[in-house]
Every structure is written in C-alpha cells, then in structure tokens.
Design a protein around this motif. Sequence first.
Motif, PDB file in Angstrom:
ATOM      1  N   THR A 359       0.812  -1.219   0.000  1.00 36.15           N
ATOM      2  CA  THR A 359       0.000   0.000   0.000  1.00 36.15           C
ATOM      3  C   THR A 359       0.845   1.269   0.000  1.00 36.15           C
ATOM      4  O   THR A 359       0.440   2.298  -0.547  1.00 36.15           O
ATOM      5  CB  THR A 359      -0.973  -0.012   1.199  1.00 36.15           C
ATOM      6  N   ARG A 360       2.038   1.204   0.605  1.00 32.72           N
ATOM      7  CA  ARG A 360       2.897   2.390   0.592  1.00 32.72           C
ATOM      8  C   ARG A 360       3.406   2.679  -0.813  1.00 32.72           C
ATOM      9  O   ARG A 360       3.473   3.838  -1.236  1.00 32.72           O
ATOM     10  CB  ARG A 360       4.054   2.197   1.576  1.00 32.72           C
ATOM     11  N   SER A 361       3.752   1.629  -1.555  1.00 27.57           N
ATOM     12  CA  SER A 361       4.186   1.822  -2.937  1.00 27.57           C
ATOM     13  C   SER A 361       3.052   2.376  -3.786  1.00 27.57           C
ATOM     14  O   SER A 361       3.250   3.296  -4.592  1.00 27.57           O
ATOM     15  CB  SER A 361       4.681   0.491  -3.520  1.00 27.57           C
ATOM     16  N   THR A 362       1.852   1.814  -3.592  1.00 26.99           N
ATOM     17  CA  THR A 362       0.691   2.292  -4.344  1.00 26.99           C
ATOM     18  C   THR A 362       0.374   3.745  -4.005  1.00 26.99           C
ATOM     19  O   THR A 362       0.094   4.558  -4.894  1.00 26.99           O
ATOM     20  CB  THR A 362      -0.533   1.413  -4.034  1.00 26.99           C
ATOM     21  N   GLY A 363       0.416   4.093  -2.709  1.00 27.45           N
ATOM     22  CA  GLY A 363       0.141   5.466  -2.298  1.00 27.45           C
ATOM     23  C   GLY A 363       1.108   6.449  -2.911  1.00 27.45           C
ATOM     24  O   GLY A 363       0.711   7.528  -3.387  1.00 27.45           O
ATOM     25  N   ASN A 364       2.387   6.091  -2.925  1.00 27.29           N
ATOM     26  CA  ASN A 364       3.390   6.975  -3.534  1.00 27.29           C
ATOM     27  C   ASN A 364       3.208   7.077  -5.040  1.00 27.29           C
ATOM     28  O   ASN A 364       3.395   8.148  -5.627  1.00 27.29           O
ATOM     29  CB  ASN A 364       4.794   6.469  -3.206  1.00 27.29           C
ATOM     30  N   GLU A 365       2.850   5.952  -5.680  1.00 26.72           N
ATOM     31  CA  GLU A 365       2.655   5.963  -7.135  1.00 26.72           C
ATOM     32  C   GLU A 365       1.500   6.875  -7.523  1.00 26.72           C
ATOM     33  O   GLU A 365       1.621   7.691  -8.452  1.00 26.72           O
ATOM     34  CB  GLU A 365       2.394   4.537  -7.626  1.00 26.72           C
ATOM     35  N   ILE A 366       0.374   6.772  -6.811  1.00 28.13           N
ATOM     36  CA  ILE A 366      -0.770   7.624  -7.130  1.00 28.13           C
ATOM     37  C   ILE A 366      -0.468   9.075  -6.783  1.00 28.13           C
ATOM     38  O   ILE A 366      -0.873   9.993  -7.513  1.00 28.13           O
ATOM     39  CB  ILE A 366      -2.028   7.125  -6.409  1.00 28.13           C
ATOM     40  N   ALA A 367       0.251   9.308  -5.699  1.00 34.34           N
ATOM     41  CA  ALA A 367       0.627  10.685  -5.354  1.00 34.34           C
ATOM     42  C   ALA A 367       1.466  11.307  -6.466  1.00 34.34           C
ATOM     43  O   ALA A 367       1.266  12.485  -6.824  1.00 34.34           O
ATOM     44  CB  ALA A 367       1.395  10.701  -4.029  1.00 34.34           C
ATOM     45  N   ASP A 368       2.390  10.550  -7.026  1.00 31.27           N
ATOM     46  CA  ASP A 368       3.201  11.053  -8.142  1.00 31.27           C
ATOM     47  C   ASP A 368       2.331  11.398  -9.344  1.00 31.27           C
ATOM     48  O   ASP A 368       2.558  12.413 -10.021  1.00 31.27           O
ATOM     49  CB  ASP A 368       4.257  10.019  -8.539  1.00 31.27           C
ATOM     50  N   ILE A 369       1.330  10.556  -9.599  1.00 32.39           N
ATOM     51  CA  ILE A 369       0.427  10.819 -10.727  1.00 32.39           C
ATOM     52  C   ILE A 369      -0.399  12.072 -10.463  1.00 32.39           C
ATOM     53  O   ILE A 369      -0.561  12.935 -11.336  1.00 32.39           O
ATOM     54  CB  ILE A 369      -0.489   9.610 -10.979  1.00 32.39           C
ATOM     55  N   TYR A 370      -0.929  12.193  -9.237  1.00 34.35           N
ATOM     56  CA  TYR A 370      -1.685  13.392  -8.885  1.00 34.35           C
ATOM     57  C   TYR A 370      -0.831  14.649  -9.101  1.00 34.35           C
ATOM     58  O   TYR A 370      -1.302  15.650  -9.666  1.00 34.35           O
ATOM     59  CB  TYR A 370      -2.123  13.338  -7.422  1.00 34.35           C
ATOM     60  N   ARG A 371       0.407  14.627  -8.630  1.00 37.79           N
ATOM     61  CA  ARG A 371       1.276  15.799  -8.782  1.00 37.79           C
ATOM     62  C   ARG A 371       1.502  16.124 -10.254  1.00 37.79           C
ATOM     63  O   ARG A 371       1.469  17.293 -10.660  1.00 37.79           O
ATOM     64  CB  ARG A 371       2.616  15.534  -8.092  1.00 37.79           C
ATOM     65  N   LYS A 372       1.726  15.088 -11.038  1.00 36.07           N
ATOM     66  CA  LYS A 372       2.008  15.299 -12.457  1.00 36.07           C
ATOM     67  C   LYS A 372       0.817  15.925 -13.169  1.00 36.07           C
ATOM     68  O   LYS A 372       0.962  16.922 -13.890  1.00 36.07           O
ATOM     69  CB  LYS A 372       2.384  13.974 -13.118  1.00 36.07           C
ATOM     70  N   ILE A 373      -0.371  15.356 -12.965  1.00 33.10           N
ATOM     71  CA  ILE A 373      -1.530  15.901 -13.681  1.00 33.10           C
ATOM     72  C   ILE A 373      -1.936  17.262 -13.111  1.00 33.10           C
ATOM     73  O   ILE A 373      -2.496  18.105 -13.831  1.00 33.10           O
ATOM     74  CB  ILE A 373      -2.713  14.914 -13.703  1.00 33.10           C
ATOM     75  N   PHE A 374      -1.673  17.490 -11.823  1.00 36.54           N
ATOM     76  CA  PHE A 374      -1.949  18.802 -11.243  1.00 36.54           C
ATOM     77  C   PHE A 374      -1.087  19.871 -11.908  1.00 36.54           C
ATOM     78  O   PHE A 374      -1.575  20.950 -12.274  1.00 36.54           O
ATOM     79  CB  PHE A 374      -1.689  18.771  -9.730  1.00 36.54           C
ATOM     80  N   ILE A 375       0.192  19.579 -12.087  1.00 39.84           N
ATOM     81  CA  ILE A 375       1.096  20.534 -12.745  1.00 39.84           C
ATOM     82  C   ILE A 375       0.685  20.743 -14.196  1.00 39.84           C
ATOM     83  O   ILE A 375       0.636  21.870 -14.693  1.00 39.84           O
ATOM     84  CB  ILE A 375       2.554  20.033 -12.654  1.00 39.84           C
ATOM     85  N   GLU A 376       0.336  19.646 -14.879  1.00 40.59           N
ATOM     86  CA  GLU A 376      -0.018  19.733 -16.294  1.00 40.59           C
ATOM     87  C   GLU A 376      -1.301  20.526 -16.518  1.00 40.59           C
ATOM     88  O   GLU A 376      -1.375  21.361 -17.415  1.00 40.59           O
ATOM     89  CB  GLU A 376      -0.184  18.328 -16.881  1.00 40.59           C
ATOM     90  N   LYS A 377      -2.318  20.259 -15.698  1.00 42.56           N
ATOM     91  CA  LYS A 377      -3.651  20.787 -15.992  1.00 42.56           C
ATOM     92  C   LYS A 377      -4.003  22.056 -15.214  1.00 42.56           C
ATOM     93  O   LYS A 377      -4.942  22.748 -15.567  1.00 42.56           O
ATOM     94  CB  LYS A 377      -4.708  19.703 -15.726  1.00 42.56           C
ATOM     95  N   ILE A 378      -3.275  22.324 -14.126  1.00 41.19           N
ATOM     96  CA  ILE A 378      -3.618  23.504 -13.327  1.00 41.19           C
ATOM     97  C   ILE A 378      -2.461  24.499 -13.275  1.00 41.19           C
ATOM     98  O   ILE A 378      -2.601  25.650 -13.697  1.00 41.19           O
ATOM     99  CB  ILE A 378      -4.040  23.095 -11.899  1.00 41.19           C
ATOM    100  N   MET A 379      -1.306  24.090 -12.804  1.00 39.04           N
ATOM    101  CA  MET A 379      -0.199  25.012 -12.629  1.00 39.04           C
ATOM    102  C   MET A 379       0.265  25.603 -13.955  1.00 39.04           C
ATOM    103  O   MET A 379       0.564  26.802 -14.051  1.00 39.04           O
ATOM    104  CB  MET A 379       0.962  24.300 -11.942  1.00 39.04           C
ATOM    105  N   ASN A 380       0.301  24.791 -15.016  1.00 38.66           N
ATOM    106  CA  ASN A 380       0.769  25.274 -16.309  1.00 38.66           C
ATOM    107  C   ASN A 380      -0.222  26.178 -17.016  1.00 38.66           C
ATOM    108  O   ASN A 380       0.122  26.803 -18.013  1.00 38.66           O
ATOM    109  CB  ASN A 380       1.132  24.101 -17.223  1.00 38.66           C
TER     110      ASN A 380
END
Length: 382
Positions: A359-380
């Motif tokens: 679950t820790r690996s999964t949590g980190n993996e989804i967190a990385d995805i959230y950060r990536k799409i947040f930067i792509e779709k909101i911050m940029n």
Amino acid sequence: MHQIRVLHILPGLGAAGCETFARNLCLSSPEDIRHEIAISTLPGQFYEPELRAAGIAIHRTAEFTGMTSLPRHLRALHQLLKKAKRAGKPFDIVHGHMDYLNALNLFAAKLAGVKIRVCHSHIAGSQAQKPSFAARAYRWAMRLGIRLFATDYFACSPEAAASMFPWRKAGAVRIIPNGIDLARFAAARNDPALPERKRAELGISPERRILITVARLTAQKNPLFLLDVIAEAAKMRPPPLLLWCGTGDAETVRRKIAALGLEDHVRLLGNRRDVSELLPLAECFLLPSRWEGFGIALIEAQAAGVPCLASTHVPRSTDMGACRYLPLSVSAWAETVRAGLANGFPGEIDQTRLARYDTRSTGNEIADIYRKIFIEKIMNFS
C-alpha cells in the motif's frame, strides 16, 4: 508546497474491494495529498471509524433508494464542490470510483469547475451474461458521458481498462495496483502461535482442514456455485471446513447451506477485521467469481502465504505465483480441491512481484500521478 486536495466519490465504505482500495490509499499517501471522501450511504460504514480517526473527512450526499434519489445525490455533490470553491479551498481533483455512474458524478464536478476529473474502473467483463437492451443502452450512454467529462483514466487491471474504456488505446489508461498492507499479512503468516489461538477462538479443532473465502454474498462472487463445490469436497474424509468472510444475501446462502446439508462444513463469519489472522489457517483460498475488476482478496491471501483457486473470469494479474484459474465447473473445482487437500496445492509466491502491491508503494505511485496531472492541468494554465 501546495497541498493537493482530492475528493474520492464512493458508493460506501463497506469491506468490498473498491472501498478497501480507497481506505488503503487514504491511509498511506504523503502529506502533500489531502484525501477526502464523498459517499451516498448512511452512517456506520465498516471503514468509517478508522478513517475519521485518521483525520479523513467523510461527506455524505444522498442515500440511494432508487433512481429518484440520484438527482439528490448529484445536487448534493455539486453543492459540496461549489461550497469548497467559495470557501477558497477548492478540490483540485475529483476521483470517481462508482463504475458507470462516474459519468454523472464527473459531470457534476465539471459543472462545479473542477479541472481534474478521474474515472477509475474497478470492473471487468459483463455484469450479466446476456445484458438486456436497456443495460447495453445504459452502458453506452455512461461511456459517452465518461468520454465527455473525464480528464484522466485509471483502472485496477488491463481487463478493467478494456471493459470500461474500450475506446482508449493500451497505455492510455493508468493501471493502478490495488495496494494492501503487506507487513500486516506477513506478520500473521510468520506468527507460529496464531493458528492455535485463532482455532481456539473460533472453536475449530486442530485437525480440521480449512478452506477460506473473503467475498460478498452477491451474484458476482458466485456463492451458490461455491456451495456446490463444498458439497462435493465434503464427501472427503475428514471433510474440510469453509470459512466465509463477507456480508450480503446471507438468507439465500443459508437456505442453500441447509438444502445441501452443509451446516457443519460452512461457517459464515460476516465482515471481519481480523482477515489477515484468519487467512493463515487455510490451506487454500477460493474465489469463483463470475466477473472481477481485479480481485484484491487474492493478493491478500497470497501475502498471507495461502495458495488460491480463482475462476477464469478473474484477471491473471492477481497471480503472485500461487494462483490457479479454473473454468466454472463444479466437478473441476471439487476435484482440484480434493487433490490439493490430499497432495498439497502447488505454487510458490513471488515476493518481488508481490512487493508492487504494498500500500505504501501504491500510495506513492498515485501521489506522483496526482502531482504530475496537477502541474499539467492547473499550474501550467493558471
């Protein structure tokens, strides 16, 4: 650093696979991800106390009592999202876990101005062998809504991705492993005193052979088929005992148990918080599902060191080295169970493969995805 605020939309917080996935995710993510949950069921849900204790906010929309309650649910969801935005604390991501109803939930999110709307598929295959015209029309309409209102696509397996998003090419859907707390299951597996203690707690003699399943008592999990298998296995001497963790249509199951004379061979335990401690008692885990998006219970069983039998409708990605897949034939299942109890169930669990489902690996993996799409779709684009 901006804390990314995520709202998960779930049918409830019972002990089912989708809800277990969300529970594990919420309890294992990094601090820069704030998870909250919106559900449409009444208080007293299985995972609710521990999530609230961990500081996870749980919002309620409207109890589903038929199609007339759907507008109330969508209106409450929309108001929740708009209220958060007016308060200056908008949700950055809405993550839908309600299968085809994700289309309507994500529509409400789009109307509320949420820029990142994730549709997560937790199902695979047809939910009816021969779906009616109305069922096919419903799925077509909901898939169209998902195409219009989702910005990102997740699935628990390649089979679940192909089932809900047939228009998306391979690789265009993020496959997210259903994580579990591997340490908890390993601890139970490696506790030499546990089997004697749990057998005494349940009143099971030391020599009784045990099989186990963790599944809701619903048509999807095929409980009546499994009882037919146990009826055949019960002809062995000594007969095995099936421990059944899960709730649902218990009355129908009990009637079948009585009709087959299996009262001494099947124990209905309901929802349990000690599944990790019950699994090591068993010589085999059984899951004859008619369809599955993934089958997280199989990962839990193998993490506890228990070999598994599953139907051919279960995705093969659940195999950690000790899972065998059988067609839905009572004779084939019964013979495999008999042979396994007599000679041992083959298979060796691949710990390296299993580690991906921590679950820790999964949590980190989804967190990385959230950060990536947040930067792509909101911050940029802000």
